[in-house]
Design a protein around this motif. Structure first.
Motif, PDB file in Angstrom:
ATOM      1  N   ILE B   4      55.522  64.640 -54.172  1.00 29.03           N
ATOM      2  CA  ILE B   4      54.636  64.485 -55.316  1.00 29.03           C
ATOM      3  C   ILE B   4      53.621  63.385 -55.035  1.00 29.03           C
ATOM      4  O   ILE B   4      53.993  62.283 -54.622  1.00 29.03           O
ATOM      5  N   GLN B   6      50.681  61.162 -56.795  1.00 28.72           N
ATOM      6  CA  GLN B   6      50.048  60.748 -58.048  1.00 28.72           C
ATOM      7  C   GLN B   6      48.814  59.917 -57.725  1.00 28.72           C
ATOM      8  O   GLN B   6      48.848  59.026 -56.877  1.00 28.72           O
ATOM      9  N   CYS B  23      48.733  64.589 -60.935  1.00 35.06           N
ATOM     10  CA  CYS B  23      50.015  64.805 -60.274  1.00 35.06           C
ATOM     11  C   CYS B  23      49.911  66.104 -59.474  1.00 35.06           C
ATOM     12  O   CYS B  23      49.745  67.179 -60.053  1.00 35.06           O
ATOM     13  N   TRP B  34      55.991  64.291 -67.845  1.00 36.00           N
ATOM     14  CA  TRP B  34      55.366  62.970 -67.757  1.00 36.00           C
ATOM     15  C   TRP B  34      56.227  61.957 -68.490  1.00 36.00           C
ATOM     16  O   TRP B  34      56.676  62.209 -69.629  1.00 36.00           O
ATOM     17  N   CYS B  93      55.100  61.131 -63.029  1.00 37.59           N
ATOM     18  CA  CYS B  93      55.206  62.578 -63.052  1.00 37.59           C
ATOM     19  C   CYS B  93      56.561  62.970 -62.467  1.00 37.59           C
ATOM     20  O   CYS B  93      57.024  62.367 -61.490  1.00 37.59           O
ATOM     21  N   GLY B 106      57.253  61.229 -58.910  1.00 38.19           N
ATOM     22  CA  GLY B 106      56.183  60.613 -58.156  1.00 38.19           C
ATOM     23  C   GLY B 106      56.379  59.106 -58.108  1.00 38.19           C
ATOM     24  O   GLY B 106      57.294  58.565 -58.742  1.00 38.19           O
ATOM     25  N   THR B 109      51.900  55.676 -61.602  1.00 32.88           N
ATOM     26  CA  THR B 109      50.576  55.077 -61.739  1.00 32.88           C
ATOM     27  C   THR B 109      50.727  53.833 -62.600  1.00 32.88           C
ATOM     28  O   THR B 109      51.141  53.928 -63.758  1.00 32.88           O
TER      29      THR B 109
END
Lengths: 113, 114
Positions: B4, B6, B23, B34, B93, B106, B109
């Protein structure tokens, strides 16, 4: 989903087994026990899951008591890289709950040299 | 396992603005989710990203604040709208592949709103 109770933190010496307990006394018959861990600044990582039998994979072993009200995650030979927050999650992986995870506060495991 | 990606990995944004987080998965997945992780806290599920239809939001989260898109089986976006400092969090994600129940995440962020 059933609520879980984990110790806030635990320490372990490098090379020794780390045994992380989890209480889930309200678990229902179709709910599984999942373990994830989150190493600092990374996304959570799946470790293992089980329903009622003990499970083992390349990362860890999961021991579930016969009454399923508690479980223990065992890291057989802890290394410094196993320092992380470990989350015990109980859920039924089906229907509208499929894939959804409810994270508690987890156990901060610190592995010492 | 799924890989994954991001984007962005982190950002600092002004209050009142919006940020869209992407994502991207290296293979088709069944489910995409999410999560939000506020400072020093655990993860909280925001919503399920549904392909070709509106996302399914958890209690406490609304589409106007967190619009989500999922145009295909490998990609989703989360927008944090009209940001305030309280939105400063890590947004993650998560995906499920096939009939597996194992979730992949992921790297997240890290959003700071000033």
């Amino acid at each position: 989903d059933a609520k879980t109770t984990q110790p806030t933190s635990m320490d372990c010496a490098e090379g020794r087994a780390a045994n992380l307990p989890c209480n889930h006394s309200t678990i229902s018959g179709n709910e599984y026990v999942y373990w994830y861990r989150q190493i600092h600044s990374q996304g959570p990582q799946y470790i293992i899951h089980g329903l009622k039998n003990n499970e083992t994979n390349e990362m860890a072993s999961l021991i579930i008591t016969e009454d399923r009200k508690s479980s223990t995650l065992i890291l057989p030979h802890a290394t410094l890289r196993d320092t992380a927050v470990y989350y015990c999650i109980v859920c039924w992986p089906g229907g509208t709950s499929y894939g959804k995870l409810t994270f508690g506060q987890g156990t901060i495991l610190t592995v010492h040299p | 396992s799924a890989v994954i990606s991001q984007k962005p990995s982190r950002d600092i944004c002004q209050r009142g603005t919006s940020l869209t987080i992407q994502c991207q998965v290296d293979s088709q997945v069944t489910m995409m989710f999410w999560y939000r992780q506020q400072p020093g806290q655990s993860l909280t599920l925001i919503a399920t990203a549904n392909q070709g239809s509106e996302a399914t939001y958890e209690s406490g989260f609304v589409i106007d604040k967190f619009p989500i898109s999922r145009p295909n089986l490998t990609f989703s976006t989360l927008t944090v709208s009209n940001m305030s400092p309280e939105d400063s969090s890590i947004y993650l994600c998560s995906v499920i592949q096939g009939y597996s129940t194992e979730a992949f995440f992921g790297q997240g962020t890290r959003l700071t709103v000033v």
